[in-house]
Design an enzyme around this catalytic site. Structure first.
Site, PDB file in Angstrom:
ATOM      1  N   THR A  52      -4.302   5.135 -21.791  1.00 47.52           N
ATOM      2  CA  THR A  52      -4.150   3.823 -21.184  1.00 47.52           C
ATOM      3  C   THR A  52      -2.737   3.349 -21.489  1.00 47.52           C
ATOM      4  O   THR A  52      -2.050   3.891 -22.357  1.00 47.52           O
ATOM      5  CB  THR A  52      -5.145   2.803 -21.772  1.00 47.52           C
ATOM      6  OG1 THR A  52      -4.993   2.797 -23.195  1.00 47.52           O
ATOM      7  CG2 THR A  52      -6.579   3.146 -21.414  1.00 47.52           C
ATOM      8  N   GLU A  56      -0.581   4.906  -0.546  1.00 49.57           N
ATOM      9  CA  GLU A  56      -1.357   6.132  -0.815  1.00 49.57           C
ATOM     10  C   GLU A  56      -0.456   7.354  -0.718  1.00 49.57           C
ATOM     11  O   GLU A  56       0.358   7.458   0.202  1.00 49.57           O
ATOM     12  CB  GLU A  56      -2.497   6.263   0.206  1.00 49.57           C
ATOM     13  CG  GLU A  56      -3.703   5.422  -0.149  1.00 49.57           C
ATOM     14  CD  GLU A  56      -4.857   5.624   0.829  1.00 49.57           C
ATOM     15  OE1 GLU A  56      -4.734   6.441   1.754  1.00 49.57           O
ATOM     16  OE2 GLU A  56      -5.883   4.942   0.650  1.00 49.57           O
ATOM     17  N   ASP A  97      -7.099  12.440 -25.319  1.00 44.44           N
ATOM     18  CA  ASP A  97      -7.108  11.056 -24.837  1.00 44.44           C
ATOM     19  C   ASP A  97      -6.478  10.200 -25.934  1.00 44.44           C
ATOM     20  O   ASP A  97      -7.117   9.875 -26.933  1.00 44.44           O
ATOM     21  CB  ASP A  97      -8.554  10.643 -24.559  1.00 44.44           C
ATOM     22  CG  ASP A  97      -8.678   9.202 -24.095  1.00 44.44           C
ATOM     23  OD1 ASP A  97      -7.679   8.457 -24.159  1.00 44.44           O
ATOM     24  OD2 ASP A  97      -9.793   8.823 -23.668  1.00 44.44           O
ATOM     25  N   TYR A 125       0.837  -1.207   0.000  1.00 45.14           N
ATOM     26  CA  TYR A 125       0.000   0.000   0.000  1.00 45.14           C
ATOM     27  C   TYR A 125       0.866   1.248   0.000  1.00 45.14           C
ATOM     28  O   TYR A 125       1.850   1.309   0.712  1.00 45.14           O
ATOM     29  CB  TYR A 125      -0.919   0.027   1.231  1.00 45.14           C
ATOM     30  CG  TYR A 125      -2.369  -0.001   0.805  1.00 45.14           C
ATOM     31  CD1 TYR A 125      -2.950   1.129   0.246  1.00 45.14           C
ATOM     32  CD2 TYR A 125      -3.125  -1.158   0.894  1.00 45.14           C
ATOM     33  CE1 TYR A 125      -4.265   1.095  -0.198  1.00 45.14           C
ATOM     34  CE2 TYR A 125      -4.433  -1.196   0.439  1.00 45.14           C
ATOM     35  CZ  TYR A 125      -4.993  -0.059  -0.107  1.00 45.14           C
ATOM     36  OH  TYR A 125      -6.283  -0.089  -0.564  1.00 45.14           O
ATOM     37  N   LYS A 169      -2.802  -0.660 -24.569  1.00 43.20           N
ATOM     38  CA  LYS A 169      -3.237  -0.835 -25.959  1.00 43.20           C
ATOM     39  C   LYS A 169      -1.989  -0.850 -26.845  1.00 43.20           C
ATOM     40  O   LYS A 169      -1.151  -1.726 -26.668  1.00 43.20           O
ATOM     41  CB  LYS A 169      -4.274   0.237 -26.299  1.00 43.20           C
ATOM     42  CG  LYS A 169      -5.522   0.080 -25.394  1.00 43.20           C
ATOM     43  CD  LYS A 169      -6.600   1.109 -25.627  1.00 43.20           C
ATOM     44  CE  LYS A 169      -7.736   0.904 -24.634  1.00 43.20           C
ATOM     45  NZ  LYS A 169      -8.781   1.949 -24.757  1.00 43.20           N
ATOM     46  N   ARG A 179      -2.512  -3.384 -17.929  1.00 41.66           N
ATOM     47  CA  ARG A 179      -3.731  -2.573 -17.868  1.00 41.66           C
ATOM     48  C   ARG A 179      -3.532  -1.478 -16.846  1.00 41.66           C
ATOM     49  O   ARG A 179      -3.321  -1.749 -15.671  1.00 41.66           O
ATOM     50  CB  ARG A 179      -4.924  -3.438 -17.467  1.00 41.66           C
ATOM     51  CG  ARG A 179      -5.120  -4.647 -18.335  1.00 41.66           C
ATOM     52  CD  ARG A 179      -6.481  -5.235 -18.114  1.00 41.66           C
ATOM     53  NE  ARG A 179      -7.433  -4.468 -18.864  1.00 41.66           N
ATOM     54  CZ  ARG A 179      -7.694  -4.650 -20.158  1.00 41.66           C
ATOM     55  NH1 ARG A 179      -7.071  -5.588 -20.839  1.00 41.66           N
ATOM     56  NH2 ARG A 179      -8.574  -3.901 -20.783  1.00 41.66           N
TER      57      ARG A 179
END
Ligand SMILES: *Cc1c(COP(=O)(O)O)cnc(C)c1O
Length: 418
Positions: A225, A55, A199, A53, A228, A234
């Site tokens: 992203t 954050e 985008d 973790y 692709k 991902r």
């Protein structure tokens, strides 16, 4: 991969992983948003960074034990900035949709006007389409493509922007086969006092490899992203000018997300290093060359291509002139070993769940080493499937057997079945 641990403790999931590896090896995968990541990307994504973790951002975390995550995330950021020539990068967005939502949160108030490309014309859900939160919580106006040319008409974009005065203009698409003029979009944004979000999810790998003009010099924020054409895990990234860096970072965390997916960050870092190599430049060039060759062969077989061809990695066809619907044709192709997706075409009179079009692309098959000459073979299968009468499953199965024989010659990155 061998997955000994998985096979031992959960044979059911292990069997599905093995079956998916075989499926990806045996098929001609042409969904334009998909690819094959390298073994290195798979290993980084499957690493112990999934346990951690973190954050916050490097040096300002809300959890201890960041001795390895901080340099990892800073490495990914440095590689993203260098690859795309950006002032600032945020590599934490979970995927493309939350990345875009973070930009809305950074730059807009609820009910502000946004202007994006309509979904049935090739835009993404998150560009203000009505069923998306971006269409529900904001006032959305949408531009499309010219009915005759299938291309974005910048005069129409400008007229709509002058009439509607959006605060945010979005350029970029999920089913648009032509080069987008980012400079022209910026001129319109400046004229109406809007921010410009580009985008580049679909084309990021082409941009990285120099096979498509870059939006980075022109946009206030660029979202992408990573999975692709960029050929990473991902995930997603936001790139921006220094002046917007704080707002973008705050919008991602704590605005929209909690802890970043550090195993994904590791995979992104590896993919960005790969994308900076001469081999990747050659890959990007070949993706476009293959798409162009395939488009030529398909047109030669009598298929109707939206905009008449392609400049990038994807092709959109209206298959109704051949007596097919998009869904019916996509299902027949899948049975024959050719994986695509049905898609609306601009001005589609049919419904999105059974539209007129088929969308396909060359990123994944190019990762397997297919070249222009192979595109003639692939196009001939598309034609044979289109000519196969409904119900003749045995003929589709016979094509699938030929496809399996053909794909054997092209190794898949990251997959060790033979
Ligand atoms: C794929 C895509 C997205 C969304 O990405 P997800 O990771 O599926 O959320 C956003 N914008 C465009 C243009 C895309 O093509």
């Amino acid at each position: 991969m061998h997955h000994e641990g998985l096979r031992e403790s959960d044979p059911e999931v292990a069997a599905l992983v093995a079956a998916e590896e075989r499926r990806e090896f045996e098929k001609i995968r042409m969904i334009p948003s998909e690819n094959y990541v390298s073994r290195a990307v798979l290993e980084a994504t499957g690493s112990v960074f999934t346990n951690k973790y973190s954050e916050g951002y490097a040096g300002k975390r809300y959890y201890e034990g960041q001795q390895c995550v901080d340099p990892l995330e800073e490495m990914a950021i440095a590689r993203a900035k260098s690859l795309f020539g950006a002032d600032h990068a945020n590599v934490q967005p979970y995927s493309g949709s939350p990345a875009n939502l973070a930009v809305y949160f950074a730059l807009l108030k609820p009910n502000d006007t946004v202007m994006g490309m309509a979904l049935p014309h090739g835009g993404h859900l998150t560009h203000g389409w009505n069923v998306s939160i971006t269409g529900a919580f904001f006032r959305s106006v949408q531009y499309g493509v010219d009915a005759a040319t299938g291309r974005i008409d910048m005069d129409q974009v400008r007229t709509l922007a002058l009439a509607e005065r959006p605060k945010l203009i979005i350029a970029g698409a999920t089913a648009y086969p032509r080069v987008i003029d980012f400079e022209a979009f910026r001129r319109v944004a400046d004229e109406v006092g809007a921010h410009l979000l580009v985008d580049m999810a679909h084309i990021a790998g082409l941009v990285a490899g120099g096979a498509h003009p870059s939006p980075v010099p022109h946009a206030h924020v660029v979202s992408t992203t990573t999975h692709k054409t960029l050929r990473g895990p991902r995930g997603a990234m936001l790139l921006c000018k220094e002046a917007m860096a704080k707002a973008v970072d705050k919008a991602v965390f704590p605005g929209l997300q909690g802890g970043p997916h550090n195993h994904t960050t590791a995979g992104i870092a590896v993919a960005l290093r790969e994308a900076a190599t001469p081999a990747f430049r050659e890959y990007a060039r070949q993706v476009v060359a293959n798409a162009r060759a395939l488009a030529g062969h398909l047109a030669g077989c009598g298929f109707k291509l939206v905009s008449g061809g392609t400049d990038n990695h994807l092709i959109l066809m209206d298959v109704t002139p051949r007596g097919l619907t998009g869904k019916q044709y996509a299902k027949a192709l899948d049975r024959a070993g050719l994986e695509c997706n049905y898609n609306t075409v601009p001005g589609d009179p049919r419904k999105p769940f059974d539209p007129s079009g088929l969308r396909m692309g060359t990123p994944a098959i190019t990762s397997r080493g297919m070249k222009e000459a192979d595109m003639a073979t692939v196009a001939a299968w598309f034609n044979r499937v289109a000519e196969t009468p409904a119900g003749a499953e045995d003929r589709l199965d016979a094509i699938a057997a030929e496809v399996r024989e053909f794909t054997r010659r092209f190794p898949c990155p990251g997959i060790a079945v033979g």
